[in-house]
Design an enzyme around this catalytic site. Structure first.
Site, PDB file in Angstrom:
ATOM      1  N   ASP A   1       0.803  -1.225   0.000  1.00 50.70           N
ATOM      2  CA  ASP A   1       0.000   0.000   0.000  1.00 50.70           C
ATOM      3  C   ASP A   1       0.830   1.266   0.000  1.00 50.70           C
ATOM      4  OD1 ASP A   1      -2.638  -0.893   0.118  1.00 50.70           O
ATOM      5  OD2 ASP A   1      -2.500  -1.284   2.259  1.00 50.70           O
ATOM      6  N   CYS A   2       2.026   1.139   0.499  1.00 49.79           N
ATOM      7  CA  CYS A   2       2.830   2.337   0.724  1.00 49.79           C
ATOM      8  C   CYS A   2       3.777   2.643  -0.431  1.00 49.79           C
ATOM      9  CB  CYS A   2       3.615   2.188   2.015  1.00 49.79           C
ATOM     10  SG  CYS A   2       2.514   1.940   3.397  1.00 49.79           S
TER      11      CYS A   2
END
Ligand code: BGC
Ligand code: IFM
Length: 817
Positions: A490-491
Site C-alpha cells: 500500500d505504501c
C-alpha cells in the site's frame, strides 16, 4: 520470557498475569454478532459491522491502551475494616489479585481470579445461534466464615454508529435512550429505535437485582473513570434512568455466601432486530418479545453449558478438516489450532475491527478478503462461495475494483475508491482456490453484478476475465503491469509525480497516464493468469486458455528481462521509469515481494534466476526474527516513492519484517526443493516458536502480527498489529500446502512435501470435497520428492491422488525419496 502457556489438549492459551506487554485479545462470535475481549476484560461488541452497528463503546488509542470493557466489580463488604473492590480481569480497578488466570479458547474466554478468599470465575462467549454474548459469573466464598459481597456489572453503550459517536457526539449527547424492566434486571438500549430502525440492545441478568444504573455519570461520578466508580465505592447504585448523555447498563446484586458456598449469575448482552416492523408496545416503549425469547434461552446454567458445548463441538469439527500429527509439537499446535483459528477470525473481520484497527476505518478489503479465502476455504467452503460473490460484486466493469467494502451494506467504499492494480488478480486467486477445493464449477456460471448493479452483471468467469484483461491491458513501457495507486504494498505510491513542483509528468511518460510499473504484479499475473487459464479449460474454453497463456508469456518475458536486476528481481519502475528495488538505488535496493512471488510463480526457475534471487534474500534481508521487506531502509523521504519512505527505518513497509510476505519466500524455497530453508523461514515468525521472547515480541504468542520491527528499528523484534493480517492465510497455505505438501488441485489432492531433513514422519488427516484422506508420510530424511505413493493399497504414479466420486475414505502412504 513467557506470560502464559499453551494448553493444547484444551485448545486454549493460558495467560497467567494480566500485565502482558500489550493487551492479548480473543474474538468471540462466528456468524454475525462479535466481541473483542482482552485478557483484562477490555473490548467491545458489535453486530455484523463494527462501524455501523456498534453496541458498546471503546476508546482507541487511549491510556491505558486497553481501557473500556464489559466489566464486573466485586466489592467485599465482609469485614468493613478491609473492604476491597476488585475485578476478575484485574482492570479497571487494578487491585492486586491473589490469583489470576485468563484462558483464551476458540470463541470463548474464561477468567479465574481470587482476592481475600473470594473466587470469581467468568466464562464469556457468543453462542452459535443467537446474537448475544453470555457471561456466566460464579462467585465462591472460600473464607472460613460467611461473606457479604456486592457484584456490579458495567457496559457503556455506543450509540450504534461508531464513526458518528466519535465525530458527531454533540448529537449523541441527546439521543441516548434506555428502558429498564424487571426491577432493573433487564436494561434496554433503545437509542435509534425511534428512527424506525427497529433494533435495540439489551443487557440482562437472570436474577433479581438490588438496583441498577443506566447513566454513566451517575455510576462513575462525573470526574471518575471506570477505575473508580462512585457507585461501587459507595456500595449503592442509584437506579438512574439515562436520558441523553452517555447511557450505560449496570446491575447491582448483593450476595451473601456461607463458607464454601457459590452462586452463579448469567448476564446476556444481546442485539435484537425486531422482525415485526416497528411495533411499539406503547408509545416510546420497545417491543420486547424477541428479547424475552432470547433471554429465556439462556436463563439456566444448563442451557449456557449446553451452548458452550455446542460451540466447542463446532470448532472441533471445523478444525478436523486439516489435522497433523508429527513429532513437532509447535507445528502441530499452530496447524491444528491457532493458525486455522486466526484464518477464521480474518474471515469474519477482514481488516475491520482489532485493537489496532478501529472498526470505523477499514471494512472488508478486496485484496485482503480474497487472500483470507486461501486460508479458510477448506474450513467453510459454502461461506467462502458467498464471500467470493460478495467481493466480485464490488468490481467495476473494467476489472478494477473498490478497494474496500462495508460488511453491513456490502457496497464499495467510495471514500477509498479503487486504483490498487493488484486487486483484480486476487479475485482469480480466491476463486481458483475455491474451485480447486470444492470442484464446484457452478460458481463460475453465477451471474454477479458490477458495483452491485445487477443490470450490468456477468458470470463470475466473466468477472475473472475482466480481472485478467485489466492487467493484460494496463502495462507500461517495459511491458510490466502498471502499479496504479499501489499494489500489495500500500505504501509504494510511485505515481506521486504531480507533487513535484515545476515538473510535468508528460516530460517522463506517455500522456495518457502514469507509467509506474510493478514486477510484483507481473509475478501475480504469471501465477494467477495460469490459474485463470486452467479455469477456462475446465469450462471447455481452450481458446481462452491459449490466449491467456500467450499474454502470460509476454509478462513472464518482461519479468526476466526488465524485471531482473542481475542478482534479484527489481521491485518496480517509478513514474520516471527509474528502477525501484535495484542495486542502482541508493536505498531500498532489494525488496522481498518480487523475490517471493516471482519464484513461487515459477518465474526464473529454469533460467537459474530463482536460486539467485532467493540467495540474495537470504544474504540481504534475513534476520533472526524473519525476512525484512526491503534493504537498505529509506533514511529520508522520497517523494517519488511515497509512503514507504515515510516510516522510520525498520518499521512497517520501510524495512520492517512484514510477516505476510515471509511465507511467499518460504513457498518459493519449496518450489526449489529447499526444505530446511523453507522451514527456517516459517519458524522465525511462527508464534509458537517465539513465545519464549514475548517480552520482546509483545503481541499475542498464539497469533501472527502484521509486522515485526526490522533490524534498523530501535525495537528490533517487536510485533505490531496482531490478528487481522493476510499472514494468517498465507502461512497456513505455506505450511499446509507447500511445506507439508497437501495441495488441492482440480483433479485431486497432490502430495508433495518439502520439509527439513530432520523433520521425521508425519500423518495428516485432510477432508477434501466429500471424503477424508488419512495421509501417512515416510520422510526418510529427504527434503523433497515422493518415490512411492500408495492409495487404498494401490500404487499410483505422480503426486496426485486421483479423486474418485463416491469414495469416502482414502488411506494414503507417501514415501519420500
Ligand atoms: C499499511 C500502512 C499504511 C496504509 C496506507 C496499510 O496497509 O500497512 O502502513 O499506512 O496501508 O493506506
Ligand atoms: O497489502 C497490505 C494490506 O492490504 C493491508 N496491510 C498492509 C499490506 C501491505 O501494505
Amino acid at each position: 520470557m513467557k506470560y502464559g502457556f499453551f494448553d493444547d489438549a484444551a485448545l486454549e492459551y493460558v495467560i497467567t498475569t494480566p500485565k502482558t506487554p500489550l493487551p492479548w485479545i480473543n474474538y468471540l462470535g462466528n456468524k454475525e454478532f462479535f466481541s473483542l475481549i482482552s485478557n483484562t476484560c477490555g473490548g467491545y461488541t458489535f453486530y455484523k459491522d463494527a462501524k455501523l452497528l456498534r453496541l458498546t463503546r471503546y476508546r482507541y488509542n487511549n491510556v491505558p491502551y486497553d481501557n473500556n470493557g464489559k466489566y464486573f466489580y466485586i466489592k467485599d463488604n465482609t469485614d468493613s475494616a478491609c473492604s476491597v473492590v476488585w475485578n476478575p480481569g484485574w482492570q479497571p480497578v487494578k487491585t492486586t489479585l491473589d490469583q489470576y488466570e485468563c484462558r483464551h479458547g476458540l470463541g470463548y474466554s474464561t477468567f479465574t481470579s481470587s482476592k481475600n478468599n473470594v473466587e470469581a470465575k467468568v466464562l464469556t462467549f457468543v453462542p452459535m445461534n443467537d446474537n448475544c454474548e453470555i457471561s456466566k459469573v460464579t462467585i465462591t466464598n472460600n473464607k472460613e466464615t460467611a461473606a457479604k459481597l456486592s457484584l456490579f456489572s458495567y457496559v457503556e453503550w455506543c450509540l450504534w454508529n461508531a464513526d458518528d459517536d466519535m465525530k458527531n457526539f454533540q448529537r449523541n449527547l441527546s439521543t441516548g435512550e434506555v428502558e429498564v424492566t424487571d426491577g432493573g434486571s433487564t436494561i434496554y438500549h433503545k437509542t435509534e429505535y425511534r428512527e424506525r430502525r427497529n433494533h435495540y440492545a439489551i443487557y440482562s441478568v437472570n436474577s433479581a437485582v438490588d438496583g441498577f444504573d443506566t447513566s454513566r455519570d451517575a455510576f462513575l461520578g462525573a470526574y471518575n473513570g471506570p477505575d473508580s466508580p462512585d457507585v461501587v465505592a459507595e456500595g449503592k447504585c442509584t437506579n438512574s434512568v439515562a436520558s441523553g448523555w452517555s447511557p450505560i447498563a449496570s446491575h447491582q446484586i448483593n450476595i451473601d455466601l456461607a463458607a464454601g458456598e457459590s452462586k452463579t449469575f448469567i448476564f446476556v448482552l444481546g442485539y435484537i432486530e425486531n422482525p415485526e416492523d416497528d411495533k411499539w408496545e406503547a408509545p416510546g416503549v420497545v417491543n420486547k418479545k424477541p428479547a424475552l425469547k432470547m433471554l429465556e434461552a439462556y436463563k439456566t446454567e444448563a442451557a449456557v453449558d449446553a451452548a458452550l458445548v455446542e460451540l466447542k463441538n463446532y470448532w472441533k469439527e471445523l478444525l478436523s478438516n486439516y489435522h497433523i500429527s508429527s513429532s513437532n509439537e509447535k507445528v502441530d499446535r499452530m496447524v491444528n489450532i491457532w493458525n486455522q483459528y486466526q484464518c477464521m477470525v480474518t474471515f469474519n473481520m477482514s481488516r475491520s475491527a482489532s485493537y489496532y484497527e478501529s472498526g470505523i476505518g477499514r471494512g472488508m478489503g478486496f485484496r485482503d478478503s480474497c487472500q483470507d479465502l486461501l486460508g479458510f476455504v477448506h474450513l467453510i467452503p459454502d461461506r467462502a462461495r458467498q464471500r467470493i460473490i460478495d467481493i466480485a460484486s464490488t468490481q467495476f466493469q473494467d476489472g478494477s475494483a473498490y478497494h474496500q467494502y462495508q460488511p453491513l451494506t456490502k457496497k464499495g467504499n467510495s471514500d477509498i475508491g479503487s486504483g490498487f492494480n493488484d486487486d483484480p488478480l486476487w479475485l482469480i486467486a480466491g476463486t481458483s482456490a475455491y474451485v480447486r477445493e470444492t470442484g464446484d464449477l457452478s460458481i463460475l456460471k453465477e451471474m454477479v453484478p458490477f458495483d452491485n448493479d445487477m443490470s450490468v452483471a456477468k458470470t463470475l468467469m466473466g468477472h475473472l476475465k475482466c480481472s485478467f484483461d485489466f492487467t493484460a491491458t494496463h502495462k507500461g513501457p517495459h511491458g510490466l503491469p502498471l502499479i496504479g495507486r499501489a499494489d500489495w504494498n500500500d505504501c509504494l505510491n510511485l505515481n506521486c509525480f504531480s507533487e513535484h513542483p515545476g515538473e510535468s509528468f508528460q516530460t517522463f511518460g506517455p500522456s495518457e497516464g502514469p507509467v509506474a510499473e510493478s514486477v510484483f504484479i507481473a509475478g501475480m499475473f504469471v501465477k494467477y493468469g495460469e490459474e485463470y487459464a486452467q479455469l477456462a479449460e475446465l469450462l471447455g474454453d481452450d481458446a481462452e486458455a491459449k490466449r491467456a497463456r500467450e499474454e502470460i508469456a509476454k509478462v513472464y518475458q518482461a519479468a526476466i528481462t526488465a524485471g531482473w536486476d542481475g542478482e534479484w528481481f527489481v521491485r518496480a519502475y517509478d513514474a520516471y521509469s527509474n528502477k525501484v528495488g535495484s542495486k542502482e538505488c541508493e536505498e531500498g535496493q532489494i525488496y522481498i515481494e518480487p523475490q517471493g512471488f516471482c519464484v513461487l510463480a515459477g518465474i526464473g526457475v529454469k533460467e537459474g534466476l530463482a536460486e539467485k534471487a532467493l540467495k540474495s534474500v537470504e544474504e540481504r534481508l534475513d534476520t533472526k526474527y524473519g525476512v525484512m521487506i526491503l534493504q537498505p531502509a529509506y533514511t529520508k523521504y522520497h517523494l517519488e516513492l511515497g509512503e514507504v519512505s515515510s516510516y522510520p527505518p525498520g518499521y512497517k513497509e520501510n524495512a520492517g519484517i512484514f510477516c505476510h510476505n515471509n511465507p511467499w519466500v518460504s513457498i518459493a524455497e519449496t518450489v526449489l526443493g529447499h526444505g530446511d530453508r523453507a522451514f527456517e523461514i516459517y519458524r522465525k515468525t511462527c508464534p509458537a516458536y517465539i513465545e519464549d521472547i514475548s517480552e520482546i515480541h509483545c503481541t499475542e504468542p498464539y497469533v501472527y502480527s502484521q509486522m515485526v520491527a526490522g533490524r534498523d528499528a530501535k525495537f528490533f523484534g517487536q510485533g505490531k498489529n496482531s490478528w487481522l493480517t493476510g499472514t494468517a492465510a498465507w502461512t497456513f497455505v505455506n505450511i499446509s500446502q507447500y511445506i507439508l505438501g497437501v495441495y488441492p488441485t482440480h483433479n485431486g489432492l497432490s502430495i508433495n512435501p518439502c520439509v527439513p531433513a530432520d523433520f521425521g514422519d508425519f500423518e495428516i488427516t485432510r477432508k477434501y470435497r466429500d471424503a477424508v484422506y488419512h495421509i501417512s508420510v515416510k520422510q526418510n530424511g529427504v527434503q523433497k520428492g515422493i518415490k512411492k505413493l500408495t492409495v487404498n493399497g494401490k500404487e499410483v504414479s505422480g503426486n496426485v491422488i486421483p479423486y474418485e466420486s463416491g469414495v469416502k475414505e482414502y488411506t494414503v502412504v507417501a514415501e519420500m525419496g
